[in-house]
Design a protein around this motif. Structure first.
Motif, short mmCIF file in Angstrom:
data_model
loop_
_atom_site.label_atom_id
_atom_site.label_comp_id
_atom_site.label_asym_id
_atom_site.label_seq_id
_atom_site.Cartn_x
_atom_site.Cartn_y
_atom_site.Cartn_z
N GLY A 108 32.59 -58.74 -16.02
CA GLY A 108 32.64 -58.90 -14.57
C GLY A 108 33.17 -57.67 -13.88
N GLY A 109 32.32 -56.98 -13.13
CA GLY A 109 32.73 -55.75 -12.47
C GLY A 109 32.85 -55.89 -10.97
N TRP A 110 32.88 -57.12 -10.47
CA TRP A 110 32.92 -57.31 -9.01
C TRP A 110 34.27 -57.82 -8.52
CZ3 TRP A 110 32.84 -61.66 -5.57
CH2 TRP A 110 32.63 -61.28 -4.23
N PHE A 111 34.80 -58.87 -9.18
CA PHE A 111 36.08 -59.44 -8.77
C PHE A 111 37.19 -58.60 -9.40
CE2 PHE A 111 39.62 -62.45 -8.71
CZ PHE A 111 39.52 -62.98 -7.44
N VAL A 112 37.29 -57.34 -8.98
CA VAL A 112 38.24 -56.42 -9.60
C VAL A 112 38.97 -55.63 -8.52
CG1 VAL A 112 37.03 -56.18 -11.78
CG2 VAL A 112 36.45 -54.66 -9.90
N TRP A 113 40.22 -55.33 -8.82
CA TRP A 113 41.03 -54.49 -7.93
C TRP A 113 41.19 -53.13 -8.58
CZ3 TRP A 113 46.45 -52.96 -8.58
CH2 TRP A 113 46.94 -52.23 -7.48
N ASP A 114 41.07 -52.09 -7.76
CA ASP A 114 41.22 -50.72 -8.25
C ASP A 114 42.65 -50.25 -7.99
OD1 ASP A 114 41.16 -48.07 -8.82
OD2 ASP A 114 39.75 -47.51 -7.23
N PRO A 115 43.47 -50.07 -9.04
CA PRO A 115 44.87 -49.67 -8.83
C PRO A 115 45.02 -48.33 -8.13
CG PRO A 115 44.54 -50.45 -11.08
CD PRO A 115 43.17 -50.30 -10.46
N ALA A 116 43.96 -47.53 -8.06
CA ALA A 116 44.04 -46.26 -7.35
C ALA A 116 43.88 -46.44 -5.84
CB ALA A 116 42.95 -45.31 -7.87
N GLY A 131 58.22 -53.68 -5.24
CA GLY A 131 58.41 -53.47 -3.81
C GLY A 131 57.08 -53.42 -3.11
N GLY A 132 56.99 -54.08 -1.96
CA GLY A 132 55.71 -54.13 -1.26
C GLY A 132 54.85 -55.31 -1.67
N LEU A 133 55.40 -56.15 -2.58
CA LEU A 133 54.70 -57.37 -2.97
C LEU A 133 55.45 -58.57 -2.37
CD1 LEU A 133 52.86 -59.25 -4.79
CD2 LEU A 133 54.64 -59.02 -6.53
N ASP A 134 54.76 -59.35 -1.56
CA ASP A 134 55.33 -60.59 -1.04
C ASP A 134 54.54 -61.75 -1.62
OD1 ASP A 134 57.41 -59.74 0.70
OD2 ASP A 134 55.88 -59.00 2.07
N SER A 136 51.63 -48.51 -8.09
CA SER A 136 50.84 -48.50 -6.86
C SER A 136 51.72 -48.87 -5.68
CB SER A 136 49.71 -49.51 -6.99
OG SER A 136 49.24 -49.90 -5.72
N LYS A 137 51.44 -48.28 -4.54
CA LYS A 137 52.19 -48.60 -3.33
C LYS A 137 51.37 -49.51 -2.41
CE LYS A 137 55.95 -46.01 -3.93
NZ LYS A 137 56.12 -46.37 -5.34
N ALA A 138 50.22 -49.97 -2.88
CA ALA A 138 49.39 -50.83 -2.04
C ALA A 138 50.17 -52.10 -1.66
CB ALA A 138 48.11 -51.21 -2.79
N LEU A 139 50.10 -52.44 -0.38
CA LEU A 139 50.79 -53.63 0.12
C LEU A 139 50.05 -54.88 -0.39
CD1 LEU A 139 53.07 -54.54 2.06
CD2 LEU A 139 51.37 -54.46 3.90
N PHE A 140 50.80 -55.79 -1.02
CA PHE A 140 50.22 -57.06 -1.51
C PHE A 140 50.90 -58.21 -0.77
CE2 PHE A 140 48.05 -57.01 -5.93
CZ PHE A 140 47.44 -55.79 -5.69
N ARG A 141 50.13 -59.04 -0.09
CA ARG A 141 50.66 -60.27 0.49
C ARG A 141 49.96 -61.42 -0.21
NH1 ARG A 141 53.04 -59.64 5.68
NH2 ARG A 141 53.76 -61.76 5.39
N MET A 142 50.63 -61.99 -1.20
CA MET A 142 50.00 -63.00 -2.04
C MET A 142 50.30 -64.41 -1.56
SD MET A 142 50.72 -63.70 -6.10
CE MET A 142 49.39 -62.81 -6.88
N CYS A 180 47.15 -60.38 -13.07
CA CYS A 180 46.77 -59.13 -13.72
C CYS A 180 46.81 -57.99 -12.71
CB CYS A 180 45.38 -59.28 -14.34
SG CYS A 180 44.95 -57.95 -15.47
N MET A 181 46.39 -58.28 -11.47
CA MET A 181 46.44 -57.25 -10.42
C MET A 181 47.89 -56.87 -10.12
SD MET A 181 43.47 -58.72 -7.87
CE MET A 181 41.88 -59.21 -8.56
N VAL A 182 48.77 -57.86 -10.03
CA VAL A 182 50.19 -57.59 -9.74
C VAL A 182 50.81 -56.76 -10.86
CG1 VAL A 182 52.47 -58.69 -9.55
CG2 VAL A 182 50.53 -59.60 -8.26
#
Lengths: 246, 95
Positions: free
Chosen positions: A100-108, A167-170, A137-143, A127-129
């Motif tokens: 599966g190459g669609w439901f994926v998050w790019d850590p970059a 940090g940056g994960l809620d 990664s500094k990407a903001l995550f609001r889960m 797995c993304m977290v």
């Protein structure tokens, strides 16, 4: 190659809830690595040659040739009761993937992310977290995590108070049947108001990942669109009504 | 395959993310991230967003917008039946 079945050995197991277990599998012949959100197909073969296969999301980045999946026991299931309650360290099964190459998050990617999980749908989001933490990664995550009761929460140690490196994960947990003592929110389905309050505004253009039982996924995706999110930035994965891939 | 009659077909359907494994036996490239344009209704979206019904001898994929039949995949031992009659147009990025 992803389509090739390979033998894997159970080398570690961790109970997440009474009905779910994380399995660490060592892949014979190595593992090419995977992207957060991908899954594997697992195949069991009985002594009489009967086979049964199911899909399970990868719950953590690979460590060398070992991978981790989390399995929810499905009522009357053919495969999950074995994986959750019976399989022992040293036992083997067959795995193909990563898939599966669609439901994926790019850590970059630095784009903000709204992961929305219902029940076992939290697994690929975890797995993304974990990849986010590993890659710093500094990407903001609001889960947002919808689960029936406190006892049915997966990964409560990691998805509780912010872990080191997160940090940056809620994380907002919506209990649908029973809430912990003192909780302000009454039990109820994750709704448009929850997504509005605890997600991110559409103006920020977040990438939304929605995973869980079919009804949950379709309702949450519709709510995100109604809030103004671009449908092209909403990725969904359905697990079926029972909360596990069939 | 264990299914429950308590649920309507719409509640039991999955999506084409789950076709990645079965299709990897046939194609060298993962079709699930492909962009698909429906030849029936013109809807555009990811192949992975097709609705997939598994309550049948094989796998049946339908357009999420018009529900027209896109793909049928049936496996019997080492024989595979693949009907791509409603695929429409796919756009793929090769690695």
């Amino acid at each position: 190659m992803a389509g090739h079945w390979r033998s894997a050995e159970l080398v570690g197991a961790r109970r997440e809830t009474d009905t779910a277990r994380s399995l660490t599998l060592r892949m014979e012949g190595g593992w090419p690595g995977h992207r957060p959100g991908q899954h594997v197909d697992v195949r069991l073969t009985a002594e009489d040659g009967y086979t049964a296969q199911r899909s399970y999301s990868l719950s953590a980045p690979a460590e060398g040739d070992t991978i981790e999946i989390t399995v929810q026991r499905v009522l009357e299931g053919e495969v999950s009761p074995y994986l959750v309650d019976i399989m022992e360290i040293g036992d083997r099964l067959e795995v193909r993937g990563p898939l599966g190459g669609w439901f994926v998050w790019d850590p970059a990617s630095t784009d903000p992310v709204v992961p929305v999980g219902g029940g076992a749908g939290i697994v690929p989001l975890m797995c993304m977290v974990r990849a986010r933490r590993k890659e710093r990664s500094k990407a903001l995550f609001r889960m947002l995590y919808s689960v029936r009761s406190p006892e049915e929460r997966y990964y409560s140690g990691e998805l509780g108070p912010p872990a080191s490196g997160d940090g940056g994960l809620d994380v907002f947990v919506a209990y649908t049947r029973r809430v912990p003592e003192g909780a302000a929110r009454h039990p109820g389905r994750l709704g448009i108001a929850d997504l509005n309050t605890h997600g991110l505004p559409p103006e920020l253009g977040p990438l939304c990942f929605v995973c869980g039982p079919t009804g949950f996924v379709e309702a949450a995706a519709d709510a995100l669109v109604a809030l103004g999110h671009d449908p092209r930035k909403i990725k969904t994965e359905r697990f079926g009504p029972t909360g596990g891939h069939p | 395959m264990t299914t429950s009659s308590r649920f309507l077909p719409e509640e039991r359907r999955l999506d084409a993310n789950m076709l990645a494994g079965p299709l990897s036996e046939i194609f060298a490239v993962d079709l699930t991230p492909a962009f698909r344009r429906c030849s029936m209704c013109g809807h555009g979206g990811a192949f992975a967003q097709l609705h997939v019904y598994v309550d049948c001898p094989g796998l049946v994929a339908r357009c999420p917008n018009c529900q027209s039949l896109v793909l049928r995949l049936v496996r019997n031992g080492n024989t595979v039946w693949l009907d791509l009659g409603g695929t429409g147009c796919l756009r793929l990025h090769l690695e």
